[in-house]
Design a protein around this motif. Structure first.
Motif, mmCIF file in Angstrom:
data_model
loop_
_atom_site.group_PDB
_atom_site.id
_atom_site.type_symbol
_atom_site.label_atom_id
_atom_site.label_comp_id
_atom_site.label_asym_id
_atom_site.label_seq_id
_atom_site.Cartn_x
_atom_site.Cartn_y
_atom_site.Cartn_z
ATOM 1 N N UNK A 1 20.633 10.029 13.445
ATOM 2 C CA UNK A 1 21.256 9.982 15.023
ATOM 3 C C UNK A 1 21.542 8.797 15.483
ATOM 4 N N UNK A 2 20.888 7.402 15.191
ATOM 5 C CA UNK A 2 21.315 6.207 15.984
ATOM 6 C C UNK A 2 22.492 5.947 15.490
ATOM 7 N N UNK A 3 22.987 6.047 14.075
ATOM 8 C CA UNK A 3 24.597 5.650 13.965
ATOM 9 C C UNK A 3 25.654 6.009 14.665
ATOM 10 N N UNK A 4 25.409 7.384 15.128
ATOM 11 C CA UNK A 4 26.305 8.292 15.893
ATOM 12 C C UNK A 4 26.357 7.616 17.304
ATOM 13 N N UNK A 5 25.179 7.575 17.727
ATOM 14 C CA UNK A 5 24.955 7.075 19.189
ATOM 15 C C UNK A 5 25.675 5.688 19.320
ATOM 16 N N UNK B 1 28.560 8.123 8.337
ATOM 17 C CA UNK B 1 28.992 9.283 7.262
ATOM 18 C C UNK B 1 28.202 9.456 6.323
ATOM 19 N N UNK B 2 27.084 9.070 6.198
ATOM 20 C CA UNK B 2 26.043 9.349 4.885
ATOM 21 C C UNK B 2 25.256 10.622 5.477
ATOM 22 N N UNK B 3 25.188 11.611 4.605
ATOM 23 C CA UNK B 3 24.722 12.874 5.189
ATOM 24 C C UNK B 3 22.853 12.583 4.987
ATOM 25 N N UNK B 4 22.256 12.450 6.212
ATOM 26 C CA UNK B 4 20.785 12.166 6.168
ATOM 27 C C UNK B 4 20.031 13.012 5.389
ATOM 28 N N UNK B 5 20.253 14.231 5.215
ATOM 29 C CA UNK B 5 19.409 15.043 4.240
ATOM 30 C C UNK B 5 19.603 14.741 2.982
ATOM 31 N N UNK B 6 20.470 14.005 2.642
ATOM 32 C CA UNK B 6 20.498 13.297 1.154
ATOM 33 C C UNK B 6 19.736 12.203 0.928
ATOM 34 N N UNK B 7 19.312 11.668 2.015
ATOM 35 C CA UNK B 7 18.417 10.557 2.008
ATOM 36 C C UNK B 7 16.675 10.905 1.931
ATOM 37 N N UNK B 8 16.487 12.041 2.293
ATOM 38 C CA UNK B 8 15.219 12.751 2.565
ATOM 39 C C UNK B 8 14.389 12.491 1.495
ATOM 40 N N UNK B 9 14.904 12.648 0.223
ATOM 41 C CA UNK B 9 13.754 12.252 -1.023
ATOM 42 C C UNK B 9 13.590 10.921 -1.223
ATOM 43 N N UNK B 10 14.489 10.197 -0.884
ATOM 44 C CA UNK B 10 14.490 8.737 -1.067
ATOM 45 C C UNK B 10 13.271 8.299 0.062
ATOM 46 N N UNK B 11 13.543 8.801 1.297
ATOM 47 C CA UNK B 11 12.636 8.309 2.548
ATOM 48 C C UNK B 11 11.101 8.822 1.846
ATOM 49 N N UNK B 12 10.769 9.917 1.276
ATOM 50 C CA UNK B 12 9.524 10.513 1.037
ATOM 51 C C UNK B 12 8.932 9.550 -0.328
#
Length: 272
Positions: A148-152, A119-130
């Motif tokens: 993608x992996x949690x949904x699969x 349920x976490x919006x992945x795009x919200x994590x983009x700054x953290x990943x960078x």
């Protein structure tokens, strides 16, 4: 006769499928013609000839600065990132999906975590990943994997739990271990469903890829779109969007063909 009972033939289905695309193309050309008639320098809805010239320049003429064919190099960069991420997601989701779906203890431990992370919006994590991983390839691939992996995993776990319980009981009666049940009973039935799950995640995967390339990259389809947007170069942006859509469609068609060839029994079961 009720509408629910009307089944169009193959030819009618073809025309019905083509109709929305034809209407969209007609609407575009009418709108483009109207805007260009009013203002020949309008860039919002470029003429087909302008887009053809832009495609020729981007795809078939080497860049004067780098010597590369930009559309080809952008496509190779994007597909490389996407393929790497989806390969990681597929392997991880297959293993964890079977574990969570087959083992009640693993379900109790990981099931809620997977549900929450999906349920976490992945795009919200983009700054953290960078920040954590830098602006290189790893952060872009990680974003697609996280998205993608949690949904699969959730989908595969539910499919495992839907398998007839009698199959596992019979396998245990024959002396199969947990590992053997996972490998011989569950995995063959889950693989075609994994392809379905992967097909459903193609759209989100492309979205995450384009977003990551747009923010921090020096190559890729998303990078090029956001690079030329400052010049309002719709004659480049629109063909790039169409090209991305075509690539996604071909990937989906390839997965569908793989499923039909590798698991012919699955189509007959689903048809029932």
């Amino acid at each position: 006769m009720r509408l629910v009972n009307i089944r169009p033939g193959r030819q009618v289905r073809f025309y019905l499928a083509a109709l929305p695309f034809v209407l969209l193309a007609v609407a575009y050309f009418l709108g483009s013609n109207a805007r260009l008639t009013e203002n020949p320098n309008d860039k919002l809805l470029p003429a087909l000839s302008s887009m053809a010239q832009a495609v020729k320049q981007m795809a078939f003429q080497a860049d004067t600065r780098t010597g590369a064919y930009l559309m080809l190099s952008d496509t190779v960069a994007s597909l490389g990132r996407l393929a790497s991420a989806l390969a990681i997601s597929t392997v991880a989701a297959l293993v964890l999906g079977i574990v969570v779906g087959l083992l009640p203890g693993a379900n109790a431990l990981l099931g809620p975590f997977v549900s929450v992370t999906s349920m976490v919006p992945p795009l919200a994590l983009l700054p953290i990943l960078f920040i954590v991983m830098g602006l290189g390839e790893n952060s872009k691939i990680a974003l697609i994997v996280i998205g993608t992996v949690p949904c699969i995993i959730r989908d595969l776990a539910m499919k495992v739990q839907e398998l007839p319980r009698e199959q596992l009981i019979k396998a245990q009666t024959l002396g199969a271990s947990t590992w053997q049940m996972a490998l011989r009973v569950v995995t063959p039935q889950i693989l075609p469903r994994l392809i379905d799950s992967l097909r459903l995640q193609l759209g989100p995967a492309w979205l995450f890829l384009i977003a990551a390339e747009a923010i921090a990259s020096d190559s890729g389809l998303g990078y090029r779109i956001f690079l030329v947007r400052r010049y309002l170069a719709m004659d480049i942006i629109i063909p790039y969007v169409i090209w991305i859509t075509l690539l996604a469609f071909l990937m989906d068609a390839g997965l569908r063909l793989l499923q039909r060839k590798a698991f012919p029994w699955f189509a007959s079961v689903r048809a029932e």
